[in-house]
Scaffold this motif. Structure first.
Motif, PDB file in Angstrom:
ATOM      1  N   ALA A  63       4.359  -4.900   1.566  1.00  0.00           N
ATOM      2  CA  ALA A  63       5.474  -5.094   0.641  1.00  0.00           C
ATOM      3  C   ALA A  63       5.153  -4.409  -0.679  1.00  0.00           C
ATOM      4  CB  ALA A  63       5.729  -6.585   0.407  1.00  0.00           C
ATOM      5  N   VAL A  64       6.180  -3.816  -1.281  1.00  0.00           N
ATOM      6  CA  VAL A  64       5.974  -3.123  -2.549  1.00  0.00           C
ATOM      7  C   VAL A  64       7.126  -3.435  -3.496  1.00  0.00           C
ATOM      8  CG1 VAL A  64       7.171  -0.997  -1.830  1.00  0.00           C
ATOM      9  CG2 VAL A  64       5.372  -0.882  -3.589  1.00  0.00           C
ATOM     10  N   CYS A  85       1.800   2.035   5.668  1.00  0.00           N
ATOM     11  CA  CYS A  85       2.724   1.743   6.770  1.00  0.00           C
ATOM     12  C   CYS A  85       2.610   2.789   7.873  1.00  0.00           C
ATOM     13  CB  CYS A  85       4.156   1.682   6.249  1.00  0.00           C
ATOM     14  SG  CYS A  85       4.533   0.226   5.254  1.00  0.00           S
ATOM     15  N   PHE A  86       2.536   4.050   7.472  1.00  0.00           N
ATOM     16  CA  PHE A  86       2.413   5.119   8.460  1.00  0.00           C
ATOM     17  C   PHE A  86       1.081   5.030   9.213  1.00  0.00           C
ATOM     18  CE2 PHE A  86       5.698   7.712   6.111  1.00  0.00           C
ATOM     19  CZ  PHE A  86       6.562   7.824   7.190  1.00  0.00           C
ATOM     20  N   SER A  87      -0.007   4.837   8.468  1.00  0.00           N
ATOM     21  CA  SER A  87      -1.325   4.861   9.104  1.00  0.00           C
ATOM     22  C   SER A  87      -1.580   3.631   9.965  1.00  0.00           C
ATOM     23  CB  SER A  87      -2.417   4.983   8.035  1.00  0.00           C
ATOM     24  OG  SER A  87      -2.400   3.869   7.150  1.00  0.00           O
ATOM     25  N   LEU A  88      -1.018   2.473   9.549  1.00  0.00           N
ATOM     26  CA  LEU A  88      -1.248   1.230  10.282  1.00  0.00           C
ATOM     27  C   LEU A  88      -0.114   0.897  11.254  1.00  0.00           C
ATOM     28  CD1 LEU A  88      -2.466  -0.957   7.263  1.00  0.00           C
ATOM     29  CD2 LEU A  88      -3.899   0.139   8.994  1.00  0.00           C
ATOM     30  N   ASP A  89       0.967   1.680  11.187  1.00  0.00           N
ATOM     31  CA  ASP A  89       2.164   1.430  11.997  1.00  0.00           C
ATOM     32  C   ASP A  89       2.698   0.020  11.728  1.00  0.00           C
ATOM     33  OD1 ASP A  89       4.194   2.000  13.781  1.00  0.00           O
ATOM     34  OD2 ASP A  89       3.062   1.323  15.532  1.00  0.00           O
ATOM     35  N   LYS A  90       2.905  -0.268  10.445  1.00  0.00           N
ATOM     36  CA  LYS A  90       3.415  -1.577  10.026  1.00  0.00           C
ATOM     37  C   LYS A  90       4.734  -1.402   9.285  1.00  0.00           C
ATOM     38  CE  LYS A  90      -0.249  -3.681  11.556  1.00  0.00           C
ATOM     39  NZ  LYS A  90      -0.179  -4.560  12.756  1.00  0.00           N
ATOM     40  N   PRO A  91       5.586  -2.431   9.278  1.00  0.00           N
ATOM     41  CA  PRO A  91       6.871  -2.332   8.589  1.00  0.00           C
ATOM     42  C   PRO A  91       6.714  -2.391   7.069  1.00  0.00           C
ATOM     43  CG  PRO A  91       6.593  -4.529   9.511  1.00  0.00           C
ATOM     44  CD  PRO A  91       5.446  -3.700  10.017  1.00  0.00           C
ATOM     45  N   LEU A  92       7.707  -1.807   6.386  1.00  0.00           N
ATOM     46  CA  LEU A  92       7.744  -1.791   4.925  1.00  0.00           C
ATOM     47  C   LEU A  92       8.791  -2.772   4.426  1.00  0.00           C
ATOM     48  CD1 LEU A  92       6.996  -0.475   2.172  1.00  0.00           C
ATOM     49  CD2 LEU A  92       8.833   1.178   2.611  1.00  0.00           C
ATOM     50  N   ILE A  93       8.391  -3.617   3.474  1.00  0.00           N
ATOM     51  CA  ILE A  93       9.281  -4.567   2.812  1.00  0.00           C
ATOM     52  C   ILE A  93       9.332  -4.200   1.335  1.00  0.00           C
ATOM     53  CG2 ILE A  93       9.634  -6.994   2.180  1.00  0.00           C
ATOM     54  CD1 ILE A  93       7.984  -7.715   4.697  1.00  0.00           C
ATOM     55  N   VAL A  94      10.505  -4.229   0.735  1.00  0.00           N
ATOM     56  CA  VAL A  94      10.600  -3.942  -0.698  1.00  0.00           C
ATOM     57  C   VAL A  94      11.168  -5.147  -1.436  1.00  0.00           C
ATOM     58  CG1 VAL A  94      10.802  -1.475  -0.291  1.00  0.00           C
ATOM     59  CG2 VAL A  94      12.878  -2.840  -0.532  1.00  0.00           C
ATOM     60  N   ILE A  95      10.623  -5.385  -2.626  1.00  0.00           N
ATOM     61  CA  ILE A  95      11.028  -6.520  -3.458  1.00  0.00           C
ATOM     62  C   ILE A  95      11.531  -5.992  -4.796  1.00  0.00           C
ATOM     63  CG2 ILE A  95      10.291  -8.669  -4.560  1.00  0.00           C
ATOM     64  CD1 ILE A  95      10.128  -8.751  -1.516  1.00  0.00           C
ATOM     65  N   PRO A  96      12.749  -6.340  -5.206  1.00  0.00           N
ATOM     66  CA  PRO A  96      13.217  -5.940  -6.532  1.00  0.00           C
ATOM     67  C   PRO A  96      12.285  -6.482  -7.614  1.00  0.00           C
ATOM     68  CG  PRO A  96      15.041  -6.741  -5.203  1.00  0.00           C
ATOM     69  CD  PRO A  96      13.792  -7.060  -4.442  1.00  0.00           C
ATOM     70  N   THR A  97      11.849  -5.613  -8.494  1.00  0.00           N
ATOM     71  CA  THR A  97      10.879  -6.002  -9.519  1.00  0.00           C
ATOM     72  C   THR A  97      11.389  -7.148 -10.382  1.00  0.00           C
ATOM     73  OG1 THR A  97      10.122  -3.699  -9.591  1.00  0.00           O
ATOM     74  CG2 THR A  97       9.466  -5.128 -11.413  1.00  0.00           C
ATOM     75  N   LEU A  98      12.651  -7.107 -10.770  1.00  0.00           N
ATOM     76  CA  LEU A  98      13.193  -8.147 -11.641  1.00  0.00           C
ATOM     77  C   LEU A  98      13.325  -9.479 -10.917  1.00  0.00           C
ATOM     78  CD1 LEU A  98      15.910  -6.146 -13.615  1.00  0.00           C
ATOM     79  CD2 LEU A  98      13.560  -6.657 -14.280  1.00  0.00           C
ATOM     80  N   GLU A  99      13.523  -9.448  -9.616  1.00  0.00           N
ATOM     81  CA  GLU A  99      13.621 -10.698  -8.849  1.00  0.00           C
ATOM     82  C   GLU A  99      12.288 -11.447  -8.859  1.00  0.00           C
ATOM     83  OE1 GLU A  99      14.563 -12.335  -4.316  1.00  0.00           O
ATOM     84  OE2 GLU A  99      14.965 -10.248  -4.832  1.00  0.00           O
ATOM     85  N   SER A 100      11.192 -10.732  -8.649  1.00  0.00           N
ATOM     86  CA  SER A 100       9.891 -11.401  -8.660  1.00  0.00           C
ATOM     87  C   SER A 100       9.507 -11.819 -10.078  1.00  0.00           C
ATOM     88  CB  SER A 100       8.807 -10.505  -8.054  1.00  0.00           C
ATOM     89  OG  SER A 100       8.620  -9.334  -8.802  1.00  0.00           O
ATOM     90  N   LEU A 101       9.877 -11.015 -11.082  1.00  0.00           N
ATOM     91  CA  LEU A 101       9.586 -11.382 -12.469  1.00  0.00           C
ATOM     92  C   LEU A 101      10.298 -12.671 -12.857  1.00  0.00           C
ATOM     93  CD1 LEU A 101       8.319 -10.734 -15.206  1.00  0.00           C
ATOM     94  CD2 LEU A 101      10.246  -9.204 -15.660  1.00  0.00           C
ATOM     95  N   ALA A 102      11.524 -12.854 -12.393  1.00  0.00           N
ATOM     96  CA  ALA A 102      12.285 -14.069 -12.708  1.00  0.00           C
ATOM     97  C   ALA A 102      11.598 -15.322 -12.200  1.00  0.00           C
ATOM     98  CB  ALA A 102      13.687 -13.966 -12.115  1.00  0.00           C
TER      99      ALA A 102
END
Length: 226
Positions: A63-64, A85-102
């Motif tokens: 996650a990033v 993700c490419f090297s480990l063949d794992k899925p990518l999750i994205v988190i909005p920066t402001l959502e986690s800051l809140a």
């Protein structure tokens, strides 16, 4: 059970956490004004894995923090996440920066949370959440003036969270607003958010995902003397 590696590089805080079913089992971070993310991020990833007694083989997803934030910081974090993700063949999750800051503040039911990251001049990146972290207004780049967030401050105290809060204080004053300018986005708050998205299978296309810059990058150059 889901083990997720979380990367946060959108601001001055270079932060890495490992969450297991949404609970943080390792956190390595450093908030440095010199933006040493390119040197520190992969070191912090290795240290977090060691702290959790895990290896890359134990990771189920990466996650990033997606932005908005520092152009360079976001590029470093997203590039590292996509590479893993490419090297480990794992899925990518994205988190909005402001959502986690809140998530860094708890407020009363009739109050509001406005994460604010510093942009140029009197501008900030912001969005608005209620006390249960439900988004009430989408992310915008806006110039702060005396009437900013009036729709919410007329109903309850507005908590401004992040490095743009001090800039807001100059225009908004103290009566209807509370300021938490010391807060920075951290991979600590990303863990439950990334686990929730993992359970819902909310994954990104690794090849095509790009950070959420919100505004175009402007390269500052010195003017030539006449």
């Amino acid at each position: 059970m889901a083990t997720i590696l979380n990367l946060e590089t959108a601001t001055t805080n270079c932060s890495v956490s490992i969450g297991v079913d949404g609970k943080v089992v390792a956190l390595i971070e450093e908030n440095a004004a010199n933006y040493s993310h390119s040197e520190q991020l992969h070191i912090f990833i290795k240290e977090a894995l060691q702290e959790a007694s895990l290896s890359f083989l134990d990771i189920d997803a990466i996650a990033v923090s997606k932005g908005p934030g520092s152009y360079t910081g976001l590029r470093i974090g997203v590039s590292a996440a996509k590479g893993l993700c490419f090297s480990l063949d794992k899925p990518l999750i994205v988190i909005p920066t402001l959502e986690s800051l809140a998530q860094q503040v708890n407020v009363q039911p009739n109050e509001f949370i406005v994460p604010v990251l510093d942009a140029r001049r009197m501008e900030v990146y912001s969005c608005v959440f209620d006390a249960e972290y439900k988004e009430l207004r989408a992310t915008e780049a806006e110039i702060i003036d005396a009437n900013s967030f009036e729709r919410f401050s007329s109903k309850g105290i507005v908590h401004l969270v992040g490095n743009g809060a001090e800039k807001c204080r100059e225009e908004l004053g103290e009566i209807k607003f509370a300021y938490h300018q010391e807060k920075v986005p951290s991979a600590l708050q990303m863990a439950p958010l990334s686990f929730s998205r993992f359970e819902q299978q909310l994954f990104e296309d690794v090849a095509y995902f790009e950070p959420y810059y919100l505004k175009d990058f402007v390269l500052q150059t010195k003017k030539k003397k006449a």
